[in-house]
Design an enzyme around this catalytic site. Structure first.
Site, PDB file in Angstrom:
ATOM      1  N   VAL A 120       0.873  -1.244   0.103  1.00  0.00           N
ATOM      2  CA  VAL A 120      -0.043   0.174  -0.177  1.00  0.00           C
ATOM      3  C   VAL A 120       0.863   1.251   0.073  1.00  0.00           C
ATOM      4  O   VAL A 120       0.554   2.122  -0.602  1.00  0.00           O
ATOM      5  CB  VAL A 120      -1.149  -0.115   1.107  1.00  0.00           C
ATOM      6  CG1 VAL A 120      -0.363   0.017   2.596  1.00  0.00           C
ATOM      7  CG2 VAL A 120      -2.161   0.912   0.876  1.00  0.00           C
ATOM      8  N   ASP A 121       2.141   1.104   0.547  1.00  0.00           N
ATOM      9  CA  ASP A 121       2.992   2.162   0.453  1.00  0.00           C
ATOM     10  C   ASP A 121       3.407   2.746  -0.701  1.00  0.00           C
ATOM     11  O   ASP A 121       3.280   4.016  -1.162  1.00  0.00           O
ATOM     12  CB  ASP A 121       4.280   1.798   1.442  1.00  0.00           C
ATOM     13  CG  ASP A 121       5.118   3.063   1.820  1.00  0.00           C
ATOM     14  OD1 ASP A 121       4.749   4.182   1.694  1.00  0.00           O
ATOM     15  OD2 ASP A 121       6.133   2.673   2.531  1.00  0.00           O
TER      16      ASP A 121
ATOM     17  N   TYR B 212       4.714  -7.134   6.492  1.00  0.00           N
ATOM     18  CA  TYR B 212       5.195  -7.480   7.971  1.00  0.00           C
ATOM     19  C   TYR B 212       4.526  -8.572   8.534  1.00  0.00           C
ATOM     20  O   TYR B 212       4.717  -9.037   9.785  1.00  0.00           O
ATOM     21  CB  TYR B 212       4.737  -6.263   8.686  1.00  0.00           C
ATOM     22  CG  TYR B 212       5.552  -5.018   8.545  1.00  0.00           C
ATOM     23  CD1 TYR B 212       6.851  -5.216   7.716  1.00  0.00           C
ATOM     24  CD2 TYR B 212       5.608  -3.718   9.017  1.00  0.00           C
ATOM     25  CE1 TYR B 212       7.682  -4.012   7.388  1.00  0.00           C
ATOM     26  CE2 TYR B 212       6.491  -2.781   8.824  1.00  0.00           C
ATOM     27  CZ  TYR B 212       7.534  -2.889   8.177  1.00  0.00           C
ATOM     28  OH  TYR B 212       8.520  -1.930   7.947  1.00  0.00           O
TER      29      TYR B 212
HETATM   30  N1  AR6 Z   1      -5.401  -0.218  -0.940  1.00  0.00           N
HETATM   31  C1  AR6 Z   1      -5.562  -0.953   0.301  1.00  0.00           C
HETATM   32  N2  AR6 Z   1      -4.844  -1.960   0.855  1.00  0.00           N
HETATM   33  C2  AR6 Z   1      -3.681  -2.148   0.278  1.00  0.00           C
HETATM   34  C3  AR6 Z   1      -3.395  -1.830  -1.173  1.00  0.00           C
HETATM   35  C4  AR6 Z   1      -4.129  -0.502  -1.665  1.00  0.00           C
HETATM   36  N3  AR6 Z   1      -3.922   0.054  -2.925  1.00  0.00           N
HETATM   37  N4  AR6 Z   1      -2.162  -2.472  -1.416  1.00  0.00           N
HETATM   38  C5  AR6 Z   1      -2.128  -3.248  -0.722  1.00  0.00           C
HETATM   39  N5  AR6 Z   1      -2.848  -3.223   0.438  1.00  0.00           N
HETATM   40  P1  AR6 Z   1       1.444  -4.162   3.024  1.00  0.00           P
HETATM   41  P2  AR6 Z   1       2.628  -3.881   6.100  1.00  0.00           P
HETATM   42  C6  AR6 Z   1      -3.014  -4.043   1.498  1.00  0.00           C
HETATM   43  O1  AR6 Z   1       2.485  -5.301   2.835  1.00  0.00           O
HETATM   44  O2  AR6 Z   1       2.423  -5.262   6.047  1.00  0.00           O
HETATM   45  C7  AR6 Z   1       5.939  -1.551   2.591  1.00  0.00           C
HETATM   46  O3  AR6 Z   1       7.087  -2.188   1.822  1.00  0.00           O
HETATM   47  C8  AR6 Z   1      -2.240  -5.443   1.679  1.00  0.00           C
HETATM   48  O4  AR6 Z   1      -3.036  -6.342   0.684  1.00  0.00           O
HETATM   49  O5  AR6 Z   1       1.413  -2.856   2.259  1.00  0.00           O
HETATM   50  O6  AR6 Z   1       2.135  -2.885   7.142  1.00  0.00           O
HETATM   51  C9  AR6 Z   1       6.071  -0.661   3.485  1.00  0.00           C
HETATM   52  O7  AR6 Z   1       7.205   0.292   2.796  1.00  0.00           O
HETATM   53  C10 AR6 Z   1      -2.388  -5.752   2.956  1.00  0.00           C
HETATM   54  O8  AR6 Z   1      -3.564  -6.346   3.574  1.00  0.00           O
HETATM   55  O9  AR6 Z   1       2.131  -3.196   4.657  1.00  0.00           O
HETATM   56  C11 AR6 Z   1       6.801  -1.353   4.616  1.00  0.00           C
HETATM   57  O10 AR6 Z   1       8.348  -1.686   4.440  1.00  0.00           O
HETATM   58  C12 AR6 Z   1      -2.282  -4.275   3.774  1.00  0.00           C
HETATM   59  O11 AR6 Z   1      -2.585  -3.341   2.506  1.00  0.00           O
HETATM   60  C13 AR6 Z   1       6.051  -2.581   4.615  1.00  0.00           C
HETATM   61  O12 AR6 Z   1       5.519  -3.018   3.446  1.00  0.00           O
HETATM   62  C14 AR6 Z   1      -0.865  -4.103   4.172  1.00  0.00           C
HETATM   63  O13 AR6 Z   1       0.126  -4.705   3.515  1.00  0.00           O
HETATM   64  C15 AR6 Z   1       4.768  -2.630   5.379  1.00  0.00           C
HETATM   65  O14 AR6 Z   1       4.348  -3.744   5.719  1.00  0.00           O
END
Ligand code: AR6
Length: 181
Positions: A39-40, A127
């Site tokens: 998502v980042d 994470y």
């Molecule tokens: N909209 C909503 N949710 C989303 C989207 C979107 N466009 N894309 C992904 N997700 P993650 P974390 C969901 O990995 O576990 C990054 O590299 C995804 O399906 O984004 O907190 C950062 O820079 C999942 O359910 O975040 C950090 O280094 C949720 O967002 C690290 O990842 C979170 O997945 C953070 O890891």
């Protein structure tokens, strides 16, 4: 799914957080605020370079905390970058840190007069936080906060994909039942 808490709304939708029209969207960032995947990455791509420019100025954010930047080209005026914990088995303070990441976002929203905020499922992607546990922490933290803070009118969880949505829905139904709502 939607629940009314006091005078506020707690809502779950399936979708992409980058297209939300809430005043703020939360990001699942890393402590260096360096951007990344998930998502980042999506938020920085959609919001443009102004968001990273502010992240660089801020420099970083400890796990369990959050910082505010512009929303750049997003419809949301602000991005609140929250740093959730990396899941390492559950005995390293992960639950407290995840709760604190959500609370930090909500406190920033209250202080800034932000009335609507969208959250992704923090920590449950890269994470590795198990979604059943993480969704319970996310939803109870927001629920409890809204009971005390009617100034926030809408909290929307934007779940990416069917599986994530279904997991949050199941948890929210359980919590609502437990609380007689
Ligand atoms: N909209 C909503 N949710 C989303 C989207 C979107 N466009 N894309 C992904 N997700 P993650 P974390 C969901 O990995 O576990 C990054 O590299 C995804 O399906 O984004 O907190 C950062 O820079 C999942 O359910 O975040 C950090 O280094 C949720 O967002 C690290 O990842 C979170 O997945 C953070 O890891």
């Amino acid at each position: 799914m939607k629940v009314i808490i006091g005078s506020s709304v707690l809502e779950l939708v399936q979708g992409d957080i980058t297209t939300q029209e809430t005043e703020a969207i939360a990001n699942a960032a890393n402590s260096g605020l360096r951007g990344g995947g998930g998502v980042d990455g999506a938020i920085h791509r959609a919001g443009g370079p102004a968001i990273m420019a502010e992240c660089r100025k801020i420099g970083g954010c400890p796990t369990g905390h959050a910082v505010l930047t512009t929303g750049g080209n997003l419809k949301a005026k602000y991005v609140i970058h929250a740093v959730g914990p990396i899941y390492r088995g559950g005995n390293r303070g992960e639950a407290e840190l995840l709760k604190s990441a959500y609370l930090s976002c909500l406190k920033i929203a209250s202080e800034k007069g932000i009335k609507s905020i969208a959250f992704p499922s923090i920590s449950t992607g890269v994470y590795g936080y198990p979604i059943d546990e993480a969704s319970r922490i996310a939803l109870t933290t927001v629920w409890d906060y809204l009971l005390e803070h009617p100034e926030i009118e809408l909290v929307r969880f934007v779940l990416f994909g069917d599986t994530n949505y279904v997991a949050y829905e199941k948890t929210l139904k359980q919590i609502a039942r437990e609380r007689g709502a």
